[in-house]
Write a protein that holds these residues in place. Structure first.
Motif, PDB file in Angstrom:
ATOM      1  N   ARG A  81       0.836  -1.211   0.000  1.00  0.00           N
ATOM      2  CA  ARG A  81       0.000   0.000   0.000  1.00  0.00           C
ATOM      3  C   ARG A  81       0.870   1.259   0.000  1.00  0.00           C
ATOM      4  NH1 ARG A  81      -5.074   0.429   0.693  1.00  0.00           N
ATOM      5  NH2 ARG A  81      -5.240  -1.719   1.495  1.00  0.00           N
ATOM      6  N   GLY A  82       0.563   2.172  -0.933  1.00  0.00           N
ATOM      7  CA  GLY A  82       1.304   3.421  -1.007  1.00  0.00           C
ATOM      8  C   GLY A  82       2.579   3.371  -1.815  1.00  0.00           C
ATOM      9  N   ALA A  83       2.865   2.255  -2.467  1.00  0.00           N
ATOM     10  CA  ALA A  83       4.085   2.158  -3.277  1.00  0.00           C
ATOM     11  C   ALA A  83       4.045   3.157  -4.428  1.00  0.00           C
ATOM     12  CB  ALA A  83       4.250   0.744  -3.824  1.00  0.00           C
ATOM     13  N   THR A  84       5.221   3.567  -4.876  1.00  0.00           N
ATOM     14  CA  THR A  84       5.290   4.467  -6.025  1.00  0.00           C
ATOM     15  C   THR A  84       4.817   3.754  -7.281  1.00  0.00           C
ATOM     16  OG1 THR A  84       7.211   5.526  -4.987  1.00  0.00           O
ATOM     17  CG2 THR A  84       6.799   6.029  -7.315  1.00  0.00           C
ATOM     18  N   LEU A  85       5.280   2.521  -7.459  1.00  0.00           N
ATOM     19  CA  LEU A  85       4.920   1.754  -8.663  1.00  0.00           C
ATOM     20  C   LEU A  85       5.099   0.279  -8.377  1.00  0.00           C
ATOM     21  CD1 LEU A  85       5.335   2.573 -12.288  1.00  0.00           C
ATOM     22  CD2 LEU A  85       6.627   0.575 -11.587  1.00  0.00           C
ATOM     23  N   MET A  86       4.301  -0.563  -9.054  1.00  0.00           N
ATOM     24  CA  MET A  86       4.465  -2.006  -8.995  1.00  0.00           C
ATOM     25  C   MET A  86       4.684  -2.542 -10.393  1.00  0.00           C
ATOM     26  SD  MET A  86       1.656  -3.225  -6.135  1.00  0.00           S
ATOM     27  CE  MET A  86       1.385  -4.719  -7.058  1.00  0.00           C
ATOM     28  N   THR A  87       5.371  -3.705 -10.492  1.00  0.00           N
ATOM     29  CA  THR A  87       5.664  -4.302 -11.806  1.00  0.00           C
ATOM     30  C   THR A  87       5.156  -5.743 -11.894  1.00  0.00           C
ATOM     31  OG1 THR A  87       7.857  -5.081 -11.078  1.00  0.00           O
ATOM     32  CG2 THR A  87       7.739  -2.871 -12.064  1.00  0.00           C
ATOM     33  N   PRO A  88       3.844  -5.976 -11.753  1.00  0.00           N
ATOM     34  CA  PRO A  88       3.343  -7.347 -11.865  1.00  0.00           C
ATOM     35  C   PRO A  88       3.306  -7.809 -13.322  1.00  0.00           C
ATOM     36  CG  PRO A  88       1.509  -5.833 -11.683  1.00  0.00           C
ATOM     37  CD  PRO A  88       2.760  -5.008 -11.530  1.00  0.00           C
ATOM     38  N   ASN A  89       3.397  -9.124 -13.525  1.00  0.00           N
ATOM     39  CA  ASN A  89       3.082  -9.659 -14.851  1.00  0.00           C
ATOM     40  C   ASN A  89       1.564  -9.868 -14.930  1.00  0.00           C
ATOM     41  OD1 ASN A  89       2.507 -12.160 -13.558  1.00  0.00           O
ATOM     42  ND2 ASN A  89       4.618 -12.837 -13.803  1.00  0.00           N
ATOM     43  N   THR A  90       1.070 -10.324 -16.066  1.00  0.00           N
ATOM     44  CA  THR A  90      -0.385 -10.418 -16.230  1.00  0.00           C
ATOM     45  C   THR A  90      -1.011 -11.424 -15.260  1.00  0.00           C
ATOM     46  OG1 THR A  90       0.017 -11.941 -18.065  1.00  0.00           O
ATOM     47  CG2 THR A  90      -0.477  -9.658 -18.635  1.00  0.00           C
ATOM     48  N   LYS A  91      -0.310 -12.516 -14.994  1.00  0.00           N
ATOM     49  CA  LYS A  91      -0.831 -13.515 -14.050  1.00  0.00           C
ATOM     50  C   LYS A  91      -0.940 -12.903 -12.657  1.00  0.00           C
ATOM     51  CE  LYS A  91       0.104 -18.213 -12.330  1.00  0.00           C
ATOM     52  NZ  LYS A  91       0.264 -17.918 -10.896  1.00  0.00           N
ATOM     53  N   GLU A  92       0.097 -12.191 -12.245  1.00  0.00           N
ATOM     54  CA  GLU A  92       0.073 -11.559 -10.929  1.00  0.00           C
ATOM     55  C   GLU A  92      -0.979 -10.457 -10.852  1.00  0.00           C
ATOM     56  OE1 GLU A  92       4.830 -12.239  -9.932  1.00  0.00           O
ATOM     57  OE2 GLU A  92       4.147 -10.437 -10.990  1.00  0.00           O
ATOM     58  N   ALA A  93      -1.119  -9.688 -11.939  1.00  0.00           N
ATOM     59  CA  ALA A  93      -2.149  -8.640 -11.958  1.00  0.00           C
ATOM     60  C   ALA A  93      -3.544  -9.243 -11.795  1.00  0.00           C
ATOM     61  CB  ALA A  93      -2.065  -7.844 -13.254  1.00  0.00           C
ATOM     62  N   ALA A  94      -3.775 -10.376 -12.450  1.00  0.00           N
ATOM     63  CA  ALA A  94      -5.069 -11.042 -12.339  1.00  0.00           C
ATOM     64  C   ALA A  94      -5.308 -11.548 -10.915  1.00  0.00           C
ATOM     65  CB  ALA A  94      -5.150 -12.200 -13.335  1.00  0.00           C
ATOM     66  N   GLU A  95      -4.268 -12.108 -10.295  1.00  0.00           N
ATOM     67  CA  GLU A  95      -4.412 -12.623  -8.935  1.00  0.00           C
ATOM     68  C   GLU A  95      -4.572 -11.488  -7.921  1.00  0.00           C
ATOM     69  OE1 GLU A  95      -1.087 -15.161  -8.185  1.00  0.00           O
ATOM     70  OE2 GLU A  95      -1.657 -16.618  -9.722  1.00  0.00           O
ATOM     71  N   LEU A  96      -3.877 -10.388  -8.146  1.00  0.00           N
ATOM     72  CA  LEU A  96      -3.957  -9.244  -7.235  1.00  0.00           C
ATOM     73  C   LEU A  96      -5.339  -8.594  -7.233  1.00  0.00           C
ATOM     74  CD1 LEU A  96      -0.475  -7.687  -8.057  1.00  0.00           C
ATOM     75  CD2 LEU A  96      -1.228  -8.264  -5.738  1.00  0.00           C
ATOM     76  N   THR A  97      -6.040  -8.695  -8.364  1.00  0.00           N
ATOM     77  CA  THR A  97      -7.326  -8.003  -8.504  1.00  0.00           C
ATOM     78  C   THR A  97      -8.521  -8.940  -8.599  1.00  0.00           C
ATOM     79  OG1 THR A  97      -7.076  -7.965 -10.919  1.00  0.00           O
ATOM     80  CG2 THR A  97      -6.222  -6.069  -9.691  1.00  0.00           C
ATOM     81  N   ALA A  98      -8.262 -10.256  -8.707  1.00  0.00           N
ATOM     82  CA  ALA A  98      -9.334 -11.233  -8.934  1.00  0.00           C
ATOM     83  C   ALA A  98     -10.128 -10.877 -10.194  1.00  0.00           C
ATOM     84  CB  ALA A  98     -10.259 -11.332  -7.719  1.00  0.00           C
ATOM     85  N   ARG A  99      -9.403 -10.393 -11.201  1.00  0.00           N
ATOM     86  CA  ARG A  99     -10.001 -10.040 -12.500  1.00  0.00           C
ATOM     87  C   ARG A  99      -9.117 -10.598 -13.610  1.00  0.00           C
ATOM     88  NH1 ARG A  99     -13.071  -4.971 -12.146  1.00  0.00           N
ATOM     89  NH2 ARG A  99     -13.044  -4.159 -10.013  1.00  0.00           N
ATOM     90  N   PRO A 100      -9.685 -10.854 -14.788  1.00  0.00           N
ATOM     91  CA  PRO A 100      -8.832 -11.249 -15.919  1.00  0.00           C
ATOM     92  C   PRO A 100      -7.955 -10.073 -16.341  1.00  0.00           C
ATOM     93  CG  PRO A 100     -11.095 -10.881 -16.665  1.00  0.00           C
ATOM     94  CD  PRO A 100     -11.114 -10.814 -15.162  1.00  0.00           C
TER      95      PRO A 100
END
Length: 334
Positions: free
Chosen positions: A199-218
């Motif tokens: 929380r509050g990070a300047t930026l994150m660098t997830p890949n698409t799989k991680e982005a999907a898991e982080l948001t519970a969205r495709p």
């Protein structure tokens, strides 16, 4: 849009000597290369006759190696044990000229080793030796002390989370406080299970799989990445997001665009042999460029070019300014 060779060269020169701190799980990556000619009579598994061994820096240590290869000065913060793997790690770090003063001795667990067995140029098996979990109180105090020292001279902080224990609640609370006090950007390579820690990070660098898991969205199509990225930034209060999309390139959400839509960057990879450690190269190149005063688009374009080079190598690898500039020269020639 992409950087031309002269812009990339200027940025790489500005990056030289900049200090970037790296906090995360330090590990040793071990490779056993061999040939397969028969199946074991004991079980239906191939027999690999080992012909060559190689040990390289892994995890946060590989991010530090990428920073060093790019010409920046890494300040590595993490833990290790005084065991055989720990001694090999220290030897590799000192051999590259990477300071070991930010490492904390943790006698309660072994140094992390990932052993990959490669037969006929294909990974057949990975063996992990580790004891994950939050470190003991004395080690936590040591990590906070090393973090404070590093941030005294760093222009950016990378949080390289492999979910082995170095990135935890108390340490990340210290990251938030110290970076805010010093106005230092902190950039996270995330693990979805630790979402609340970023929380509050300047930026994150997830890949698409991680982005999907982080948001519970495709998060495959451009629209899906846009929706998931906006949701993630709103939830965690991020300033920006760089989603790595493999053959689809990258999607950058930046403050300059006010997050209305991500800036889509096509891939620069010509041939892909191995994506191991490519995320480490991306975050190292992006953070180094930010530390050198680049804007987010320039930083993302340089990171994209660096990734295009490193995925053409086998195993965990790094990329140098000369290789990046040669890549630009080749692209312009074509």
């Amino acid at each position: 849009m992409r950087l031309d060779r002269s812009q990339a060269e200027s940025l790489l020169q500005r990056m030289e000597g900049r200090r970037v701190a790296v906090l995360g799980d330090v590990m040793l990556d071990e490779y056993l290369f061999g040939e397969v000619s028969r199946i074991s009579p004991e079980a239906p598994v191939p027999i690999v006759r080992v012909l060559k061994e190689r040990a390289v820096l892994g995890g946060a240590a590989n991010v530090a190696a990428n920073l060093k290869a790019l010409g920046t000065e890494p300040l590595l913060i993490g833990t290790l044990q005084k065991d055989v793997a720990g001694d090999r790690l220290l030897g590799l770090l000192t051999g590259l000229g990477i300071s070991i003063s930010g490492l904390v001795l943790d006698t309660s667990r072994p140094t992390i080793i990932k052993t990959r067995v490669i037969g006929q140029q294909q990974q057949m098996l990975r063996i992990d030796r580790e004891d994950p979990g939050q470190p003991e109180a004395a080690v936590l105090l040591g990590l906070k002390d090393r973090l404070e020292r590093a941030l005294g001279s760093a222009s950016a902080l990378i949080v390289s989370d492999y979910d082995k224990g170095t990135v935890n609640g108390p340490v990340m609370e210290a990251v938030r406080t110290m970076c805010a006090e010093r106005n230092i950007p902190w950039i996270v390579d995330p693990k979805p299970g630790h979402k609340a820690l970023y929380r509050g990070a300047t930026l994150m660098t997830p890949n698409t799989k991680e982005a999907a898991e982080l948001t519970a969205r495709p998060a495959r199509s451009d629209m899906e990445v846009t929706v998931a990225g906006r949701a993630l930034m709103d939830e965690l209060g991020l300033k920006g997001l760089l989603v790595t999309r493999s053959e689809r390139g990258m999607a950058l959400f930046s403050p300059q665009a006010e997050h209305s839509a991500p800036w889509m960057i096509p891939t620069e990879a010509r041939e892909v042999f191995d994506v191991s450690g490519a995320g480490d190269t991306v975050i190292a190149a992006f953070s180094s460029a930010i530390a050198a005063g680049a804007d987010w688009r320039e930083a993302a374009m340089l990171a994209n070019a660096a990734a295009g080079v490193v995925v053409g190598k086998v195993g965990t690898a790094t990329v140098t300014p000369d290789e990046i500039l040669a890549h630009y020269h080749e692209q312009e020639a074509n």
